[in-house]
Write a protein that holds these residues in place. Structure first.
Motif, PDB file in Angstrom:
ATOM      1  N   PHE A 187       0.831  -1.198   0.000  1.00  0.00           N
ATOM      2  CA  PHE A 187       0.000   0.000   0.000  1.00  0.00           C
ATOM      3  C   PHE A 187       0.865   1.247   0.000  1.00  0.00           C
ATOM      4  O   PHE A 187       1.918   1.292   0.624  1.00  0.00           O
ATOM      5  CB  PHE A 187      -0.926   0.001   1.221  1.00  0.00           C
ATOM      6  N   PHE A 188       0.411   2.245  -0.736  1.00  0.00           N
ATOM      7  CA  PHE A 188       1.105   3.525  -0.757  1.00  0.00           C
ATOM      8  C   PHE A 188       0.903   4.237   0.572  1.00  0.00           C
ATOM      9  O   PHE A 188      -0.175   4.159   1.166  1.00  0.00           O
ATOM     10  CB  PHE A 188       0.549   4.424  -1.873  1.00  0.00           C
ATOM     11  N   ALA A 189       1.905   4.950   1.002  1.00  0.00           N
ATOM     12  CA  ALA A 189       1.783   5.766   2.211  1.00  0.00           C
ATOM     13  C   ALA A 189       0.962   7.008   1.897  1.00  0.00           C
ATOM     14  O   ALA A 189       1.038   7.556   0.788  1.00  0.00           O
ATOM     15  CB  ALA A 189       3.166   6.170   2.705  1.00  0.00           C
ATOM     16  N   VAL A 190       0.169   7.432   2.854  1.00  0.00           N
ATOM     17  CA  VAL A 190      -0.525   8.716   2.716  1.00  0.00           C
ATOM     18  C   VAL A 190       0.404   9.750   3.324  1.00  0.00           C
ATOM     19  O   VAL A 190       0.575   9.831   4.536  1.00  0.00           O
ATOM     20  CB  VAL A 190      -1.896   8.708   3.433  1.00  0.00           C
ATOM     21  N   ASP A 191       1.041  10.488   2.452  1.00  0.00           N
ATOM     22  CA  ASP A 191       1.983  11.508   2.891  1.00  0.00           C
ATOM     23  C   ASP A 191       1.745  12.771   2.068  1.00  0.00           C
ATOM     24  O   ASP A 191       0.865  12.802   1.196  1.00  0.00           O
ATOM     25  CB  ASP A 191       3.428  11.010   2.770  1.00  0.00           C
ATOM     26  N   ASP A 192       2.497  13.795   2.341  1.00  0.00           N
ATOM     27  CA  ASP A 192       2.321  15.059   1.626  1.00  0.00           C
ATOM     28  C   ASP A 192       2.462  14.888   0.122  1.00  0.00           C
ATOM     29  O   ASP A 192       1.724  15.492  -0.656  1.00  0.00           O
ATOM     30  CB  ASP A 192       3.313  16.117   2.128  1.00  0.00           C
TER      31      ASP A 192
END
Length: 178
Positions: free
Chosen positions: A24-29
Motif C-alpha cells: 500500500f502507498f503511504a498517505v503523505d504530503d
C-alpha cells in the motif's frame, strides 16, 4: 502499489484482499499533492481513494452515490432533507461530471450499520417529502456494507478534489450541481 503490475498482480484471478503481494502507498504530503494535481511526476493520472469501512466496522463518513438519470434533482432533494433535519451535508460533483456524492461526516467513528441506516432513512424521508422522485439515480452508500467482508476491505471511494477532474469543474464540493 502492485495492482496490475506484470508478474506480480494476478487480478482478476486473485482478489486484492487475498493477494500475497499486497503493498500500500503511504498517505503523505507527496501523495496528497499528486492527488490534488491529478498526476504523478511523470504525467500519468493519479487518484487517491479511501476504504470508509474500518476494521472495527465503523466509519467517519457516509457518502450517498447518485449517477445518471435525474441525479441532479435527486441529490439536491436528498441534501434538502438533510438540511431540514439539521444534518450537515456536502455535495461533491463526481469526477465524470455525470453524478454526485452527498457526504455526511461524523464527529466520532460511527458503526457502519448505524450510518447506513441513517442514509436509508434520509432517502425514505426524501421520497416521502417529494413523492415524484423515484431515486433511480441512487446507486449505493459508502461504506457499502455493515460488516467487514472476510479478508477484505469493503468498497473503495475516490477522494474529492482530484486535480484533472477539477480542471473540468468536477470532483469539487458545490452548492448546486448544475
Amino acid at each position: 502499489a502492485n495492482e496490475w503490475r506484470r508478474g506480480i498482480c494476478e487480478k482478476p484471478r486473485v482478489k486484492c484482499s487475498a493477494c500475497a503481494h499486497q503493498a500500500f502507498f503511504a498517505v503523505d504530503d507527496a501523495a496528497i499533492e499528486r492527488h490534488l494535481r491529478g498526476a504523478r511526476p511523470y504525467g500519468s493520472a493519479y487518484v487517491m481513494g479511501v476504504y470508509p469501512l474500518l476494521p472495527e466496522e465503523t466509519c467517519w463518513f457516509l457518502a450517498a452515490d447518485f449517477d445518471e438519470g435525474e441525479w441532479r434533482r435527486d441529490v439536491l432533494a436528498y441534501a434538502e432533507t438533510c438540511r431540514r433535519m439539521h444534518i450537515p451535508v456536502a455535495i461533491e460533483r463526481s469526477r465524470s461530471g455525470n453524478g454526485a456524492h452527498a457526504w455526511i461526516f461524523f464527529a466520532d467513528a460511527t458503526p457502519a450499520a448505524s450510518a447506513r441506516r441513517l442514509g436509508a432513512y434520509l432517502i425514505s424521508q426524501t421520497m416521502e417529502r417529494v413523492p415524484e422522485i423515484s431515486f433511480k439515480s441512487y446507486d449505493r452508500f459508502f461504506p457499502s456494507q455493515d460488516t467487514m467482508p472476510s479478508g477484505g476491505f469493503g468498497n473503495l471511494i475516490a477522494l474529492p478534489l482530484q486535480g484533472r477532474a477539477r480542471l473540468a469543474g468536477n470532483s469539487v464540493f458545490v452548492d448546486d450541481v448544475f
